[in-house]
Enzyme design. Sequence first.
Site, short mmCIF file in Angstrom:
data_model
loop_
_atom_site.label_atom_id
_atom_site.label_comp_id
_atom_site.label_asym_id
_atom_site.label_seq_id
_atom_site.Cartn_x
_atom_site.Cartn_y
_atom_site.Cartn_z
N LYS A 1 7.10 -57.73 16.19
CA LYS A 1 6.98 -58.72 15.12
C LYS A 1 7.26 -60.11 15.66
CE LYS A 1 8.69 -57.82 11.07
NZ LYS A 1 9.63 -57.59 9.94
N ASP B 1 18.74 -48.53 17.81
CA ASP B 1 19.21 -49.54 16.87
C ASP B 1 20.73 -49.64 16.98
OD1 ASP B 1 17.76 -50.92 14.18
OD2 ASP B 1 19.94 -50.89 14.19
N GLY C 1 14.03 -46.63 9.80
CA GLY C 1 13.32 -45.53 10.42
C GLY C 1 11.90 -45.29 9.96
N ASP D 1 22.49 -51.30 22.20
CA ASP D 1 22.06 -52.69 22.24
C ASP D 1 20.86 -52.81 23.17
OD1 ASP D 1 21.78 -55.41 22.34
OD2 ASP D 1 23.87 -55.84 22.82
#
Length: 329
Positions: A156, A75, A53, A91
């Site tokens: 990322k 999540d 978080g 999901d």
Amino acid sequence: MGRTSKDKRDVYYRLAKENGWRARSAFKLLQLDKEFQLFQGVTRAVDLCAAPGSWSQVLSQKIGGQGSGHVVAVDLQAMAPLPGVVQIQGDITQLSTAKEIIQHFKGCPADLVVCDGAPDVTGLHDVDEYMQAQLLLAALNIATHVLKPGGCFVAKIFRGRDVTLLYSQLRVFFSSVLCAKPRSSRNSSIEAFAVCQGYDPPEGFIPDLSKPLLDHSYDPDFNQLDGPTRIIVPFVTCGDLSSYDSDRSYPLDLEDGSKYKYTPPTQPPISPPYQEACTLKKKGQLAKEIRPQDCPISRVDTLPQPLVAPQRHSLLAPEMEDNEMSCSP
């Protein structure tokens, strides 16, 4: 002693605890925002793969402080509550998750979608890069359902051999794609962040989580990624030399001469994978030494048995055994 050495080797880990962040990754998003002004004009944001978080913390403070800000964190794992953050335990590959996000925004699309998720690395770089690329595409796929035109997407990536193909896929949906390396990201790490601005899906594109992002069912005018299409994406380093170096060890002595005091984590993990081991350790059952008296097998059975030599028959053998027995005390 272990805590002190851990604090010493990672300055951002130590600063995160001192400033109340749940993880050191909060500085990565802060430095990306300083470079690209990600939060400017943002009122609705989605944090994918949010646990524990730290990025949701940043979003709630930067966006929630504007009055009408709203943050949704998604999540698979449970996450400790955060003020101003709506949590969805779901999901990101499921359409129901996208619909639930839109419901929290009252039917309005999001201005910003971020994803700091990463798979459990194996050490095999090709496998890790592939898994990270698939996770990024899953995040991008759900972003196409919830992101408004002109919105921003940050995720990322692992810079590897075929990362340019991933850049090509992102350029289909965004007018600007850059690769950014925050100062708080270790130089030894292959991680970086794809900063995609100006969401502009191709004409005729219909978001569908049951299909790949790019296949031959779309208009051939924009689906030109047959094979490893290569494009050059700018690489940007966020921060200057005045920032802390994430690969350097800093002394624990403070500038004012005061003694360093250990700071515990802001939010410990709710259900860590090592929880069972911690429970066994408290009960003294972790790596417990097995004493011989606790083992039902006799000591003779546990000794290594020598190889059995062929028996040699002799007529004198019984008489010798009787003599040996008679000589024994």
